[in-house]
Motif scaffolding. Structure first.
Motif: not given
Length: 280
Positions: A174-177, A164-169, A47-55, A223-231
């Motif tokens: 989504v394609k597999k349902g 909204d977060i999870w499906e965008s990532l 995720y984060d292909k725009n490089g907004n985060y680094t380890v 949303k502050n509790l959840i990173l990517d829609g799930i984790h």
């Protein structure tokens, strides 16, 4: 949220070198609970292909497993058996073998276990999802395996999901349902709650806790509790940690830190003769 440090209680000790086990059973939320840098998992998932985060510059966050291990240092070992992507179907086939290794054949026995499944099971399609009735049957089988060994069990239900977060990532899902909905998370959580009541074990109602958090937040969101829609973020794990501590104190007070003896005394009271007498 304020973390109240756990007292060491150095006067409460015994001459023993076996460490009972605190077993964490679950999926990726459990697998990742030892990471104080959740963003590193986010990046590892692609995720984060725009490089907004680094380890290197990700923020240090609350570490659920690290805090438990700190709490129970010299009392119990925290064993992480979380498997990313797994659900109750996988665990039904694994539970007997895991318990045989970690408990039946082990010198140090499991005394406490958390069972945190349902997040993947509640998905709307396989391979993640498991039909509701099959899920409950699987979970009942797993619970019985744990309780038959006299292991104190805490069941944890799935919390909020943000499609909204999870499906965008995860456009491939989504394609597999393989979609996820809060209504399903709540349904599976309520089913687990009924199972916990049936077996008279504590239930950590994460869904209700996330609802309460959202109700009291400025943004009216969890949303502050959840990173990517799930984790979970560190704050999400901190909430889980506090709920787990409450459940243990209420149902299994003998398994709380103040009531467990440390292995060996303080260094200045060390008696080598008593250590020699420890039977293994």
């Amino acid at each position: 949220m304020l973390i109240v440090p756990t007292a060491r209680y150095p006067e409460n000790y015994e001459y023993a070198l076996d460490f009972p086990k605190f077993l964490l059973i679950g999926d990726s939320i459990t697998e990742r609970c030892a990471n104080p840098f959740p963003i590193s998992d986010f990046l590892a998932d692609g995720y984060d292909k725009n490089g907004n985060y680094t380890v290197e510059h990700s923020s240090l966050e609350f570490c659920f497993m690290g805090q438990l291990q700190h709490d129970y240092a010299r009392r119990m070992d925290i064993i992480n058996r979380g498997f990313s992507g797994y659900n109750s179907h996988y665990w039904r086939h694994m539970i007997e073998k895991v318990l045989r290794i970690e408990h039946d054949l082990s010198y140090s026995k499991c005394k406490v276990a958390t069972l945190f499944l349902g997040t993947n099971d509640a998905a709307l399609a396989k391979p993640d999802g498991v039909p509701y009735d099959e899920f409950l049957d699987n979970m009942e089988f797993i619970i019985k395996q744990i309780l038959d060994r006299d292991i104190r069990l805490v069941v944890i239900g799935p919390g909020h999901h943000y499609p909204d977060i999870w499906e965008s990532l995860n456009p491939g899902d989504v394609k597999k349902g393989i979609l996820r909905r809060n209504e399903e998370n709540l349904k599976y959580s309520n089913g687990l709650k009924q199972l916990a009541e049936k077996f008279q074990v504590p239930f950590v109602d994460l869904y209700a806790a996330h609802e309460e958090y959202a109700k009291n937040s400025v943004l009216k969101s969890s949303k502050n509790l959840i990173l990517d829609g799930i984790h979970f973020t560190g704050e999400g794990y901190l909430l889980l940690y506090q709920l787990l501590k409450n459940a243990l104190a209420e149902k299994y007070p003998e398994m709380t830190v103040p009531n467990l003896k440390m292995r060996l005394p303080s260094w200045n009271d060390f008696d080598s003769a008593k250590v020699e007498e420890i039977e293994i």
